[in-house]
Design an enzyme around this catalytic site. Sequence first.
Site, PDB file in Angstrom:
ATOM      1  N   MET A  86       0.600  -0.961   0.711  1.00  0.00           N
ATOM      2  CA  MET A  86       0.183  -0.482   0.277  1.00  0.00           C
ATOM      3  C   MET A  86       0.568   1.139  -0.074  1.00  0.00           C
ATOM      4  O   MET A  86       1.489   1.284  -0.815  1.00  0.00           O
ATOM      5  CB  MET A  86      -0.835  -0.072   1.430  1.00  0.00           C
ATOM      6  CG  MET A  86      -1.666  -0.794   0.654  1.00  0.00           C
ATOM      7  SD  MET A  86      -2.965  -0.638  -0.346  1.00  0.00           S
ATOM      8  CE  MET A  86      -4.226  -2.454   0.253  1.00  0.00           C
ATOM      9  N   SER A  87       0.686   2.289   0.439  1.00  0.00           N
ATOM     10  CA  SER A  87       1.035   3.545   0.474  1.00  0.00           C
ATOM     11  C   SER A  87       3.028   3.856   1.171  1.00  0.00           C
ATOM     12  O   SER A  87       3.141   4.561   1.333  1.00  0.00           O
ATOM     13  CB  SER A  87       0.402   4.675   1.192  1.00  0.00           C
ATOM     14  OG  SER A  87      -0.080   4.691   0.942  1.00  0.00           O
ATOM     15  N   ILE A  88       3.652   2.702   1.748  1.00  0.00           N
ATOM     16  CA  ILE A  88       4.634   2.449   2.105  1.00  0.00           C
ATOM     17  C   ILE A  88       5.746   2.994   0.491  1.00  0.00           C
ATOM     18  O   ILE A  88       6.979   3.068   0.349  1.00  0.00           O
ATOM     19  CB  ILE A  88       5.652   1.141   2.666  1.00  0.00           C
ATOM     20  CG1 ILE A  88       5.107   0.760   4.126  1.00  0.00           C
ATOM     21  CG2 ILE A  88       6.901   1.066   2.562  1.00  0.00           C
ATOM     22  CD1 ILE A  88       5.437  -0.552   4.415  1.00  0.00           C
ATOM     23  N   SER A  89       4.746   1.688  -0.661  1.00  0.00           N
ATOM     24  CA  SER A  89       5.191   2.307  -1.765  1.00  0.00           C
ATOM     25  C   SER A  89       5.312   3.790  -2.200  1.00  0.00           C
ATOM     26  O   SER A  89       6.842   4.255  -2.923  1.00  0.00           O
ATOM     27  CB  SER A  89       4.439   1.824  -2.706  1.00  0.00           C
ATOM     28  OG  SER A  89       3.485   0.655  -2.982  1.00  0.00           O
ATOM     29  N   LYS A  90       4.586   4.591  -1.554  1.00  0.00           N
ATOM     30  CA  LYS A  90       5.149   6.220  -1.335  1.00  0.00           C
ATOM     31  C   LYS A  90       6.339   6.916  -1.108  1.00  0.00           C
ATOM     32  O   LYS A  90       7.253   7.237  -1.716  1.00  0.00           O
ATOM     33  CB  LYS A  90       3.965   6.698  -0.931  1.00  0.00           C
ATOM     34  CG  LYS A  90       2.661   7.075  -1.784  1.00  0.00           C
ATOM     35  CD  LYS A  90       1.562   7.573  -1.014  1.00  0.00           C
ATOM     36  CE  LYS A  90       0.061   8.048  -1.550  1.00  0.00           C
ATOM     37  NZ  LYS A  90      -0.151   6.878  -1.057  1.00  0.00           N
TER      38      LYS A  90
END
Length: 365
Positions: A86-90
Amino acid sequence: NRYGFLHVAELTRTEIISRGTGKAADLARAERDISGFGFEFEGEEVSLRELIAGTHTDAMLVLHRGSVVFEHYAATMGSSDVHLLMSISKSIVSTLCGILVGRQKLSLDDTVPEHVDELAGTSWDDCTIRQLLDMRTGTEWKYARDEVDILDVSGYRVHDRKGLPPDTATWIETIGNAHAHGQGFRYVSLVADVLGWVLERAGDAPLTELISREIWSKIGAEEDAAIIVDGSGFPVAEGGISATLRDVGRFGQMCLDDGQVRGERVVPAAWFETLGERNRELVDAFGGSAGISRAWPDAFYRNNWWVYSPDPQIYAGLGIFGQILLIHRPSRSVVVKFSSQPTMEDPRTVALERTGLTALCDALT
């Protein structure tokens, strides 16, 4: 969720982020018995076992001074399995930005259309790269269950919803602004997809190739990562990366070590140093978002990281349904936690995890 987060490539389109051909970096082992660890939450003592079980944990890794002190997997996940971040990707994508800034491929003061011609004359005209990284755009979108999001547009989430944009690029080109860019913090995941588009143009290569070449092959990853792409091949930079627990731990250790891996400079140290600078403007703009400021009065959001505290430096990459990458400089610790929670973001569960994991790092000190 437990099945879907571990089998993304079976459910939708993905592209590989190659680990390269180099030898995987060894992770030193220094396991400790931390079964007796407990912390206070809402007036009650909570054990590590209760934290893991009560937050639908799929896997958890704790690194202390570069060595593994704790590693846990649920029965459904193994060490070689990739899990949706999820937003660890950011945080991974923003680190690529730091590398390209260091090479002067772009400046944080550049506007989006200076790199993506297609966005000239759109709502992104006056938006800077810095505003993308700090979530201070005026983009007309709200974080709500009934709002269209990237999981809809990319095709990961299957449903019969009508009126969806045909692809991510079209969505970016046609979305409007609610207010001018550069005002208060407002979490809009789509801006990370805009950032990914900018980085592809600045780096003159697909995002998968850039992350592989500049990060994944440099950290000594054991396994290839992957990223969701929409029907046109547009990468879901905001939350589509899947990776193994240990490889995210390696990435986190590189961040803790100020951008170095085995003595090699991967990311400019200044990119991480800025997370340790007290910035009153960012603190004021953040305004207590996500309940973080109740525990951390100097908290802010910078470079797609949630900075709990600049001094001592404690920050995290966070994703919905319980994905956490915690960098805890006071104790020289990195914690990675993958989960399959049944709701996107339950406030009590988020607070429980934040309290427990930072207390664990304090205990390691």
